[in-house]
Design a protein around this motif. Structure first.
Motif, PDB file in Angstrom:
ATOM      1  N   SER A 147     -29.977  30.323  45.560  1.00  0.00           N
ATOM      2  CA  SER A 147     -29.898  31.490  44.691  1.00  0.00           C
ATOM      3  C   SER A 147     -30.503  31.232  43.316  1.00  0.00           C
ATOM      4  N   ARG A 151     -34.078  32.850  42.437  1.00  0.00           N
ATOM      5  CA  ARG A 151     -34.147  33.976  41.514  1.00  0.00           C
ATOM      6  C   ARG A 151     -34.977  33.624  40.284  1.00  0.00           C
ATOM      7  N   PRO A 164     -30.286  41.667  44.231  1.00  0.00           N
ATOM      8  CA  PRO A 164     -29.505  40.671  44.983  1.00  0.00           C
ATOM      9  C   PRO A 164     -28.292  41.283  45.671  1.00  0.00           C
ATOM     10  N   TYR A 275     -29.578  32.491  34.768  1.00  0.00           N
ATOM     11  CA  TYR A 275     -29.256  33.092  36.061  1.00  0.00           C
ATOM     12  C   TYR A 275     -27.857  32.733  36.544  1.00  0.00           C
TER      13      TYR A 275
END
Length: 286
Positions: A147, A151, A164, A275
């Motif tokens: 992830s 991202r 997402p 993030y």
């Protein structure tokens, strides 16, 4: 005033029972919690790790309570509180929570971690540009390879914006993609290889991230140094034993090596904090 004989006997017996109880408690070995990040569904995590924990107990003479959680969010909330003594954990968790808990890395797989984006093999997505505006499944916001890295790469390197959808586990990501519930999904090479062949046959990798250090087994600083080193030594020895290697591959791990916090500190320079999502306090499920 002198005590009567029966009263004196009762007093002596009570003292002897108390001393015996204290001695028994002192002789009972402490049980350490050993938690595992839920990359797979809970039963699969338990099936993979229970034999490893049993072997670790045999080699160290220590007792460990294997802890699994239903979701990565539940796991992270407990990890952030320092609930666990030993943990198999996301590498970035070690960096992100170092100031708060300072978990100490012990061992990790020598094979580095790489994130992958998968799509249906017969689907319409051919390149990262095709994902613009599409829904992409991830196990959780803070899964490193599956992830965070993906991202960051999509936005910073390829200027692709996606929506997402967090589906709790790596296995669930791959199922969402196979069932065409999402355009693509984020995982890591290791967990993709662990899926059933029938599922993998439906998927195609269209992107692989940079490498980063693999998931470590870490210890909380409250665990005595001699216990930490006993566990590190036993795990390294287990990694050399042919009869144990098959168990470790189910994690999956190919070859355990000794690691330190310095091996993971480099990730502080990768800008992943943008993030990372703070996880609200939760009550851990049993």
């Amino acid at each position: 005033m002198k005590r009567s004989c029966p009263a004196l006997v009762r007093t002596l017996l009570a003292a002897m029972v108390s001393a015996a109880c204290q001695s028994a408690l002192a002789a009972t070995p402490q049980a350490y919690s050993f938690a595992v990040v839920p990359q797979f569904e809970q039963r699969k995590v338990y099936a993979a790790w229970r034999p490893i924990i049993d072997e670790l107990q045999r080699r160290t003479g220590l007792q460990f309570n294997l802890v699994t959680t239903l979701t990565i969010q539940d796991f992270h909330a407990a990890f952030a509180r320092g609930t666990f003594d030993f943990v198999y954990v996301n590498p970035y968790h070690v960096v992100e929570l170092h100031d708060a808990q300072a978990y100490i890395p012990l061992v990790a797989d020598r094979v580095p971690l790489r994130g992958v984006i998968v799509v249906r093999k017969d689907g319409p997505i051919k390149s990262l540009a095709d994902l613009e505006g599409k829904t992409v499944a991830f196990p959780s916001p803070n899964a490193l390879g599956a992830s965070l890295l993906i991202r960051a790469d999509l936005e910073r390197l390829h200027h692709v914006q996606v929506t997402p959808l967090y589906v709790k586990t790596h296995s669930s990501v791959y199922l969402h993609v196979a069932k065409s519930l999402v355009a693509a999904g984020g995982g890591v090479e290791k967990t993709l290889q662990e899926q059933d062949e029938a599922l993998r046959a439906q998927l195609r990798v269209i992107y692989t991230t940079r490498s980063c250090p693999s998931h470590p087994i870490v210890a909380h600083p409250r665990v005595p140094p001699e216990v930490r080193e006993k566990v590190r030594g036993a795990l390294l020895a287990m990694g050399e034993a042919e009869e144990v290697k098959a168990l470790l591959r189910r994690v999956p791990a190919e070859q355990l090596i000794s690691v330190t916090y310095d091996d993971y500190a480099v990730m502080r320079e990768w800008g992943l904090e943008k993030y990372w999502q703070a996880v609200p306090e939760q009550t851990d499920r049993p």
